[in-house]
Design a protein around this motif. Structure first.
Motif, PDB file in Angstrom:
ATOM      1  N   ASP A  25       0.849  -1.191   0.000  1.00  0.00           N
ATOM      2  CA  ASP A  25       0.000   0.000   0.000  1.00  0.00           C
ATOM      3  C   ASP A  25       0.881   1.237   0.000  1.00  0.00           C
ATOM      4  O   ASP A  25       1.904   1.291   0.690  1.00  0.00           O
ATOM      5  CB  ASP A  25      -0.896   0.039   1.242  1.00  0.00           C
ATOM      6  CG  ASP A  25      -1.980  -1.030   1.212  1.00  0.00           C
ATOM      7  OD1 ASP A  25      -2.356  -1.459   0.106  1.00  0.00           O
ATOM      8  OD2 ASP A  25      -2.446  -1.414   2.293  1.00  0.00           O
ATOM      9  N   TYR A  27       0.608   5.687   0.065  1.00  0.00           N
ATOM     10  CA  TYR A  27      -0.245   6.825   0.359  1.00  0.00           C
ATOM     11  C   TYR A  27       0.157   7.992  -0.529  1.00  0.00           C
ATOM     12  O   TYR A  27       1.345   8.257  -0.717  1.00  0.00           O
ATOM     13  CB  TYR A  27      -0.129   7.231   1.832  1.00  0.00           C
ATOM     14  CG  TYR A  27      -0.682   6.182   2.764  1.00  0.00           C
ATOM     15  CD1 TYR A  27      -2.025   6.183   3.104  1.00  0.00           C
ATOM     16  CD2 TYR A  27       0.135   5.181   3.267  1.00  0.00           C
ATOM     17  CE1 TYR A  27      -2.539   5.210   3.942  1.00  0.00           C
ATOM     18  CE2 TYR A  27      -0.375   4.201   4.110  1.00  0.00           C
ATOM     19  CZ  TYR A  27      -1.710   4.222   4.443  1.00  0.00           C
ATOM     20  OH  TYR A  27      -2.219   3.264   5.262  1.00  0.00           O
ATOM     21  N   SER A  45     -10.282   7.330  -7.234  1.00  0.00           N
ATOM     22  CA  SER A  45     -11.514   6.873  -6.591  1.00  0.00           C
ATOM     23  C   SER A  45     -11.451   5.399  -6.195  1.00  0.00           C
ATOM     24  O   SER A  45     -12.271   4.931  -5.421  1.00  0.00           O
ATOM     25  CB  SER A  45     -12.716   7.123  -7.499  1.00  0.00           C
ATOM     26  OG  SER A  45     -12.634   6.325  -8.662  1.00  0.00           O
ATOM     27  N   LYS A  46     -10.469   4.653  -6.705  1.00  0.00           N
ATOM     28  CA  LYS A  46     -10.314   3.237  -6.349  1.00  0.00           C
ATOM     29  C   LYS A  46      -9.741   3.060  -4.951  1.00  0.00           C
ATOM     30  O   LYS A  46      -9.866   2.008  -4.357  1.00  0.00           O
ATOM     31  CB  LYS A  46      -9.405   2.537  -7.364  1.00  0.00           C
ATOM     32  CG  LYS A  46      -9.987   2.479  -8.752  1.00  0.00           C
ATOM     33  CD  LYS A  46      -9.017   1.822  -9.709  1.00  0.00           C
ATOM     34  CE  LYS A  46      -9.565   1.832 -11.121  1.00  0.00           C
ATOM     35  NZ  LYS A  46      -8.640   1.243 -12.077  1.00  0.00           N
ATOM     36  N   GLY A  47      -9.078   4.095  -4.440  1.00  0.00           N
ATOM     37  CA  GLY A  47      -8.444   3.997  -3.127  1.00  0.00           C
ATOM     38  C   GLY A  47      -9.318   4.536  -2.022  1.00  0.00           C
ATOM     39  O   GLY A  47     -10.440   4.989  -2.238  1.00  0.00           O
ATOM     40  N   GLU A  48      -8.788   4.477  -0.822  1.00  0.00           N
ATOM     41  CA  GLU A  48      -9.488   4.978   0.355  1.00  0.00           C
ATOM     42  C   GLU A  48      -9.040   6.415   0.626  1.00  0.00           C
ATOM     43  O   GLU A  48      -7.841   6.696   0.648  1.00  0.00           O
ATOM     44  CB  GLU A  48      -9.132   4.107   1.563  1.00  0.00           C
ATOM     45  CG  GLU A  48      -9.688   4.600   2.868  1.00  0.00           C
ATOM     46  CD  GLU A  48      -9.139   3.831   4.066  1.00  0.00           C
ATOM     47  OE1 GLU A  48      -9.473   4.217   5.190  1.00  0.00           O
ATOM     48  OE2 GLU A  48      -8.381   2.881   3.873  1.00  0.00           O
ATOM     49  N   ALA A  49      -9.979   7.306   0.825  1.00  0.00           N
ATOM     50  CA  ALA A  49      -9.656   8.694   1.131  1.00  0.00           C
ATOM     51  C   ALA A  49      -9.519   8.863   2.643  1.00  0.00           C
ATOM     52  O   ALA A  49     -10.382   8.443   3.405  1.00  0.00           O
ATOM     53  CB  ALA A  49     -10.731   9.627   0.599  1.00  0.00           C
ATOM     54  N   ILE A  50      -8.416   9.452   3.057  1.00  0.00           N
ATOM     55  CA  ILE A  50      -8.191   9.741   4.468  1.00  0.00           C
ATOM     56  C   ILE A  50      -8.037  11.253   4.591  1.00  0.00           C
ATOM     57  O   ILE A  50      -7.034  11.820   4.161  1.00  0.00           O
ATOM     58  CB  ILE A  50      -6.920   9.027   4.991  1.00  0.00           C
ATOM     59  CG1 ILE A  50      -7.046   7.514   4.793  1.00  0.00           C
ATOM     60  CG2 ILE A  50      -6.681   9.374   6.456  1.00  0.00           C
ATOM     61  CD1 ILE A  50      -5.758   6.760   5.055  1.00  0.00           C
TER      62      ILE A  50
END
Length: 84
Positions: A25, A27, A45-50
């Motif tokens: 992974d 970032y 948009s495929k990933g996780e937004a933090i």
């Protein structure tokens, strides 16, 4: 990050000088606009937004309060070899 292509094919991709590990992974810090797919960056948009809760504007203001000059990086990050 360094990305190199030859004749339209990916030949090398590095992060901090090391090959990208597909199972690892990573970032990426970016603006909300791009993270939500703006400017056709739909791959985000495929990933996780933090959310950091920090606006880019405020980040720049704080940076320039401490640093009066921007010294641009001169390293090569994209290298397109040959024609598509």
């Amino acid at each position: 990050m360094y990305i190199e292509t030859k004749n339209g094919q990916l030949t090398q991709s590095l992060i901090n000088g090391k090959p990208i590990v597909p199972t690892q992974d990573y970032y990426i810090a970016t603006s909300d606009y791009l993270a939500l797919g703006g400017d056709n960056m739909k791959f985000f948009s495929k990933g996780e937004a933090i959310s950091t809760g920090i606006k880019l504007r405020d980040l720049f203001i704080e940076y320039f309060k401490k640093t009066s000059e921007v010294v641009p990086n001169t390293d090569i990050r994209l290298n397109f070899i040959g024609k598509k």
